[in-house]
Design an enzyme around this catalytic site. Structure first.
Site, PDB file in Angstrom:
ATOM      1  N   GLU A 179      -1.487  -1.572  -4.672  1.00 41.84           N
ATOM      2  CA  GLU A 179      -2.772  -0.891  -4.741  1.00 41.84           C
ATOM      3  C   GLU A 179      -2.670   0.202  -5.790  1.00 41.84           C
ATOM      4  O   GLU A 179      -1.728   1.007  -5.773  1.00 41.84           O
ATOM      5  CB  GLU A 179      -3.118  -0.287  -3.361  1.00 41.84           C
TER       6      GLU A 179
ATOM      7  N   ASP B  93       0.886  -1.170   0.000  1.00 39.84           N
ATOM      8  CA  ASP B  93       0.000   0.000   0.000  1.00 39.84           C
ATOM      9  C   ASP B  93       0.929   1.227   0.000  1.00 39.84           C
ATOM     10  O   ASP B  93       1.444   1.621   1.043  1.00 39.84           O
ATOM     11  CB  ASP B  93      -0.874  -0.033   1.264  1.00 39.84           C
TER      12      ASP B  93
ATOM     13  N   ASP C 292      -2.524   0.342   7.407  1.00 33.60           N
ATOM     14  CA  ASP C 292      -1.745   0.306   6.163  1.00 33.60           C
ATOM     15  C   ASP C 292      -1.207  -1.102   5.897  1.00 33.60           C
ATOM     16  O   ASP C 292      -1.121  -1.532   4.751  1.00 33.60           O
ATOM     17  CB  ASP C 292      -0.575   1.295   6.238  1.00 33.60           C
TER      18      ASP C 292
END
Lengths: 181, 181
Positions: free
Chosen positions: B70, B10, B143
């Site tokens: 992502e 991420d 996260d």
């Protein structure tokens, strides 16, 4: 005077311009310039890798001590901004990995430093870069000229005052009115 | 069945989440997860370098064969988009350098794949990640959970049909009407 070798980069994942100059005081010497062109239809990670490897080879071959990168132009398209950011990321990180001094300049500041006008055209930049570096013809393509201009901007910027023509702050206006600035 | 090791990331230059899982068919095993936190006030090139080095160490230590990242959320702020792009660039390039398979998934697709709802909350993601990976408690911070969700998304996506809930194309609507899809 010891010369500093400056690698200027105009980031991009379609065309990434580079230009290397030697700077000794106010003497600027052209070393090399060109573009890195990733395979156009390749997936983005591969294109980024081509830029990464290209910049890495330049650093290895020419051993510049300064990396000057054109700052992102904050257009109004976040999708384009992400792509440009990705290219910038792989370039900036190389400067740190190689222990170089990393400087970023806005496109407007670069134009003002090299041409004297923040809204200079691509042709004006090519012309001035060729003149300053005593090149027989304007550097091609424009991405390479832009990268050389970025490197030149690093070289000339210590001599520029408030050259990025951002609106003056209130304090700056006052100083200017008082003749301090 | 040979297990694939998937590194989910991420991206971020303030906090960059990572999560590694092993995937063997529909068996998913937790390997590790956490966050890379660059020094907050450090210059951006240094922060990017911390992320670059952090991901490089993970790849060296855990030898994943897949990098799942992502996809950028195209918000309406080009300045933020540039920063996020820079972080993504240094991560994506590592996957190619290490010869990994690189996959990108939209935040919506990831949520739908892991939680079943494209608009899932952070807490719902944490809960489902913990459940799927049989963790004693939700992975922290969010996260890291998001990164594990991205890795899980890679694992489960072959079994998902049209899960990213983009509007169906005309051809897809016709196929659906005919019961083909």
């Amino acid at each position: 005077m010891t010369a500093q070798r400056v690698l200027g980069v105009d980031p991009g994942t379609i065309v990434c311009g580079y230009g290397i100059i030697d700077v000794a005081g106010s003497r600027y010497t052209y070393v090399t310039s060109g573009v890195i062109r990733p395979v156009r239809n390749a997936p983005m990670p591969d294109r980024l890798c081509t830029v990464f490897r290209g910049i890495a080879s330049l650093i290895e071959e020419y051993r510049p001590s300064v990396l000057a990168v054109e700052e992102a132009f904050y257009g109004d398209n976040p999708k384009t901004a992400i792509k440009l950011g990705q290219a910038r990321g792989v370039i900036l990180v190389q400067g740190v990995l190689a222990g170089m001094q990393v400087s970023e300049f806005s496109p407007r500041f670069i134009k003002q430093a090299v041409v004297g006008v923040g809204s200079a055209t691509k042709e004006q930049i090519q012309y001035m870069v060729a003149r300053i570096l005593k090149l027989p013809s304007p550097p091609q393509p424009t991405d390479a000229a832009d990268a050389l201009a970025t490197a030149l901007c690093f070289a000339v910027q210590p001599h520029i005052k408030l050259a990025d023509d951002r609106p003056l702050t209130r304090a700056q206006r006052q100083m200017k009115a008082l003749g301090i600035l």
